[in-house]
Design a protein around this motif. Structure first.
Motif, PDB file in Angstrom:
ATOM      1  N   ASP A 290      -9.348  -1.842   2.431  1.00 51.77           N
ATOM      2  CA  ASP A 290      -8.786  -3.165   2.718  1.00 51.77           C
ATOM      3  C   ASP A 290      -8.231  -3.236   4.136  1.00 51.77           C
ATOM      4  O   ASP A 290      -8.294  -4.285   4.786  1.00 51.77           O
ATOM      5  CB  ASP A 290      -7.641  -3.491   1.740  1.00 51.77           C
ATOM      6  CG  ASP A 290      -8.125  -3.817   0.343  1.00 51.77           C
ATOM      7  OD1 ASP A 290      -9.267  -4.281   0.195  1.00 51.77           O
ATOM      8  OD2 ASP A 290      -7.343  -3.597  -0.610  1.00 51.77           O
TER       9      ASP A 290
ATOM     10  N   ARG B 243      -1.523  -8.793  -2.900  1.00 42.24           N
ATOM     11  CA  ARG B 243      -2.623  -9.704  -3.201  1.00 42.24           C
ATOM     12  C   ARG B 243      -2.102 -10.977  -3.856  1.00 42.24           C
ATOM     13  O   ARG B 243      -1.339 -10.922  -4.828  1.00 42.24           O
ATOM     14  CB  ARG B 243      -3.623  -9.031  -4.146  1.00 42.24           C
ATOM     15  CG  ARG B 243      -4.438  -7.926  -3.506  1.00 42.24           C
ATOM     16  CD  ARG B 243      -5.427  -8.491  -2.515  1.00 42.24           C
ATOM     17  NE  ARG B 243      -6.338  -7.468  -1.996  1.00 42.24           N
ATOM     18  CZ  ARG B 243      -7.157  -7.676  -1.000  1.00 42.24           C
ATOM     19  NH1 ARG B 243      -7.215  -8.852  -0.406  1.00 42.24           N
ATOM     20  NH2 ARG B 243      -7.954  -6.718  -0.584  1.00 42.24           N
TER      21      ARG B 243
ATOM     22  N   ASP C  20      -5.410 -15.667  -5.590  1.00 41.18           N
ATOM     23  CA  ASP C  20      -6.793 -15.974  -5.171  1.00 41.18           C
ATOM     24  C   ASP C  20      -7.464 -14.783  -4.471  1.00 41.18           C
ATOM     25  O   ASP C  20      -8.584 -14.892  -3.973  1.00 41.18           O
ATOM     26  CB  ASP C  20      -6.809 -17.202  -4.262  1.00 41.18           C
ATOM     27  CG  ASP C  20      -6.076 -16.976  -2.944  1.00 41.18           C
ATOM     28  OD1 ASP C  20      -5.529 -15.866  -2.732  1.00 41.18           O
ATOM     29  OD2 ASP C  20      -6.047 -17.910  -2.122  1.00 41.18           O
ATOM     30  N   GLY C  21      -6.757 -13.652  -4.409  1.00 39.19           N
ATOM     31  CA  GLY C  21      -7.330 -12.457  -3.797  1.00 39.19           C
ATOM     32  C   GLY C  21      -7.014 -12.282  -2.332  1.00 39.19           C
ATOM     33  O   GLY C  21      -7.290 -11.231  -1.758  1.00 39.19           O
ATOM     34  N   SER C  22      -6.434 -13.294  -1.708  1.00 40.58           N
ATOM     35  CA  SER C  22      -6.073 -13.185  -0.289  1.00 40.58           C
ATOM     36  C   SER C  22      -4.828 -12.316  -0.128  1.00 40.58           C
ATOM     37  O   SER C  22      -4.116 -12.030  -1.095  1.00 40.58           O
ATOM     38  CB  SER C  22      -5.819 -14.570   0.295  1.00 40.58           C
ATOM     39  OG  SER C  22      -4.714 -15.185  -0.352  1.00 40.58           O
TER      40      SER C  22
END
Length: 199
Positions: free
Chosen positions: A58, A125, A128-130
């Motif tokens: 990441d 996180r 929405d995964g952002s």
């Protein structure tokens, strides 16, 4: 949640997190001459990865700051730039000033590698995964969590001082020469992006 269960013995950290940390800093760790300091820096990153919602992969994708909209520079690109600049600055200050300033290159490099390690706890996180500021990060900014992680892994106070003083919080204390180097190398690679974004 994160630091209450920090193992004081780095050997308790799963080896896969050491491997991930080593892959992030393979080149730069070799610039630290002290084997014990090199190991404590690596252990701090391994500990942070073990406690983070983010993975080592990441860090090659997420923006280095959430303060610049649509920032295209990744966390690791910025981090490595700060470390490389700090290393070169430290060597030049040793060359030009010698014992008049007594800059310690090992301390400078270790502090540069670790100054943003607390962001692995500060960031998390969103649904929405952002990437967003985690609940932990809303309570403790990365200079504080970074010092906690480093101290748990036996990082010397001279290096922990750099972590504590590299950001705005450091304006409240008397920085060491090594902390000045890392602070300016960090901000000279952050403020221009912020200015271009009109922030």
């Amino acid at each position: 949640v994160f630091l209450e269960s920090v193992p004081m013995d780095p050997s308790n950290i799963d080896s896969r997190f050491f491997e991930a940390a080593r892959s992030l800093w393979a080149e730069e760790l070799q610039w630290i001459g002290s084997e014990s300091l090199r190991h404590s820096v690596l252990a701090t990153w391994a500990l942070a990865l073990s406690k983070s919602e983010l993975t080592a992969d990441d860090l090659h994708r997420i923006p280095f700051t959430l303060l610049v909209p649509n920032c295209q520079v990744t966390f690791m690109t910025h981090k490595r730039a700060v470390v490389h600049l700090s290393y070169e600055c430290a060597k030049k200050e040793v060359s030009f000033f010698g014992s008049s300033l007594n800059v310690n290159v090992d301390t400078t490099v270790a502090g540069a590698i670790l100054c943003d390690v607390g962001k692995l706890l500060e960031y998390g996180r969103a649904p929405d995964g952002s990437v967003s500021v985690s609940n932990f990060g809303k309570m403790l900014r990365h200079p504080f969590s970074g010092v906690g992680l480093a101290m748990a892994c036996g990082v010397p106070e001279e290096v922990s001082h750099i972590i504590a003083a590299h950001a705005g919080e450091g304006n409240m204390v008397k920085r060491t020469p090594e902390a000045f180097i890392v602070h300016h190398c960090d901000f000279m690679t952050f403020e221009p992006f912020k200015a271009m974004a009109g922030k």
